[in-house]
Design an enzyme around this catalytic site. Structure first.
Site, mmCIF file in Angstrom:
data_model
loop_
_atom_site.group_PDB
_atom_site.id
_atom_site.type_symbol
_atom_site.label_atom_id
_atom_site.label_comp_id
_atom_site.label_asym_id
_atom_site.label_seq_id
_atom_site.Cartn_x
_atom_site.Cartn_y
_atom_site.Cartn_z
ATOM 1 N N ASN A 106 0.865 -1.183 0.000
ATOM 2 C CA ASN A 106 0.000 0.000 0.000
ATOM 3 C C ASN A 106 0.900 1.231 0.000
ATOM 4 O O ASN A 106 1.486 1.580 1.012
ATOM 5 C CB ASN A 106 -0.899 -0.037 1.256
ATOM 6 N N TRP A 107 0.976 1.860 -1.169
ATOM 7 C CA TRP A 107 1.889 2.999 -1.314
ATOM 8 C C TRP A 107 1.362 4.282 -0.671
ATOM 9 O O TRP A 107 2.091 5.248 -0.534
ATOM 10 C CB TRP A 107 2.144 3.255 -2.802
ATOM 11 N N LYS A 108 0.076 4.299 -0.346
ATOM 12 C CA LYS A 108 -0.524 5.521 0.225
ATOM 13 C C LYS A 108 -0.209 6.718 -0.676
ATOM 14 O O LYS A 108 -0.367 6.598 -1.886
ATOM 15 C CB LYS A 108 -0.084 5.705 1.679
ATOM 16 N N HIS A 162 -9.840 1.326 4.143
ATOM 17 C CA HIS A 162 -8.634 1.408 4.959
ATOM 18 C C HIS A 162 -8.933 2.362 6.121
ATOM 19 O O HIS A 162 -9.703 3.311 5.972
ATOM 20 C CB HIS A 162 -7.474 1.934 4.106
ATOM 21 N N GLU A 220 -6.742 -5.370 9.863
ATOM 22 C CA GLU A 220 -5.768 -4.321 10.164
ATOM 23 C C GLU A 220 -6.138 -3.644 11.486
ATOM 24 O O GLU A 220 -6.917 -2.682 11.487
ATOM 25 C CB GLU A 220 -5.763 -3.283 9.035
ATOM 26 N N GLY A 239 1.077 1.888 11.130
ATOM 27 C CA GLY A 239 1.950 3.061 11.142
ATOM 28 C C GLY A 239 2.763 3.225 12.418
ATOM 29 O O GLY A 239 3.348 4.278 12.654
ATOM 30 N N GLY A 241 2.268 -1.486 4.460
ATOM 31 C CA GLY A 241 2.384 -0.057 4.194
ATOM 32 C C GLY A 241 3.832 0.344 3.970
ATOM 33 O O GLY A 241 4.398 0.158 2.888
HETATM 34 P P1 PGA Z 1 2.142 -0.041 7.933
HETATM 35 O O1 PGA Z 1 0.747 0.297 7.200
HETATM 36 O O2 PGA Z 1 2.594 -1.361 7.366
HETATM 37 O O3 PGA Z 1 3.033 1.098 7.585
HETATM 38 O O4 PGA Z 1 1.832 -0.140 9.398
HETATM 39 C C1 PGA Z 1 -0.196 -0.707 6.980
HETATM 40 C C2 PGA Z 1 -1.386 -0.133 6.281
HETATM 41 O O5 PGA Z 1 -1.697 1.044 6.514
HETATM 42 O O6 PGA Z 1 -2.031 -0.811 5.480
#
Ligand code: PGA
Length: 257
Positions: free
Chosen positions: A12-14, A101, A171, A177, A238
């Site tokens: 997930n590149w956000k 998400h 999640e 994060g 992420g």
């Molecule tokens: P993270 O994010 O791996 O940086 O904790 C996961 C996500 O938001 O899907």
């Protein structure tokens, strides 16, 4: 419909990287490492949820991955500003989308919107990754019923013969994060609750077709634990998907496990 590659390794590149040029460079480097891997990998062995505006260009240059979106609209074709509907995503070469998400939920997505997004996405034959997870944990185990209720509501408009194209991403919001992921044991417990909710909705035969994955501070150090002990069919990643080396290591580890 996309063939499901198990384990499902979904990055997930956000809102990274900053430019299309950087995104293309990333994919080229990743695919170079993928081709050179010492592990026997499938022709396409990863999924990347990228910023929507990059999708069609990334689809053109990606050889070994499936490219998808991070969100989609549940509103049908028409006069709604600023939304993208599933048929539009498909027409750019996107094969999947994330839905709900926690960072999207935080911006005010309602349960009703979520149910429409999931239904429209599955009807359009996009592989549909619905994200669910509790904000915090309590000693009484209420987080399990929170997750189960969320699943029931989010899937309330979906007919059971579309479940084979559905993935549930567990999640826990407290693990996203940060620095502390769920333990594989904590993950396993919720996977059972998710499967129970799915079975009560559509019966065990259809519920079994759904893949369940884990996301929240997945790293190259812990990825294998979730696959081996967490009861999941893959990972949603992420930060560790946003650099070529760590994402490639996770791909190798998971396909080699
Ligand atoms: P993270 O994010 O791996 O940086 O904790 C996961 C996500 O938001 O899907």
């Amino acid at each position: 419909m996309t063939a499901h590659i198990t384990p499902l390794i979904i990055g997930n590149w956000k809102t990274t990287p900053a430019t299309l040029k950087d995104a293309i460079t990333f994919i080229k480097n990743l695919d170079k490492k993928y081709t050179a891997s010492k592990i026997k990998l499938p022709k396409k062995g990863y999924y990347l949820a990228v910023p929507e505006v990059f999708i069609s260009e990334i689809v053109k240059c990606s050889v070994h991955g499936y490219i998808g979106a991070q969100n989609v609209s549940g509103i049908s074709l028409g006069q709604t500003t600023g939304e993208t509907i599933p048929s539009q995503l498909l027409s750019t070469g996107s094969t999947f989308t994330l839905i709900s998400h926690s960072e999207v939920r935080k911006r005010g997505e309602t349960g009703d919107e979520r149910a429409h997004k999931v239904a429209l996405s599955l009807q359009s034959k996009l592989l549909t990754i619905l994200c669910v997870g509790e904000q915090t944990r309590d000693k009484q185990g209420n987080y399990l019923s929170i997750v189960e209720e969320d699943i029931k509501q989010s899937l309330s408009l979906v007919s059971k013969n579309l479940f084979s194209n559905l993935v549930i991403a567990y999640e826990p919001v407290w693990a996203i994060g940060g620095t502390t992921p769920a333990t594989p044991h904590e993950c396993f417990e919720v996977v059972i609750a998710i499967r129970r909710a799915l079975s009560s909705l559509v019966g065990i035969d259809y519920a079994k077709k759904v893949k369940v994955i884990y996301g929240g501070t997945v790293t190259k150090e812990n990825a294998h634990l979730f696959i081996q002990e967490g009861g999941v069919d893959g990972l949603l990643i992420g930060r560790a998907s946003q650099t070529v080396s760590s994402f490639m290591e996770i791909i190798n580890i998971c396909h080699g496990t």
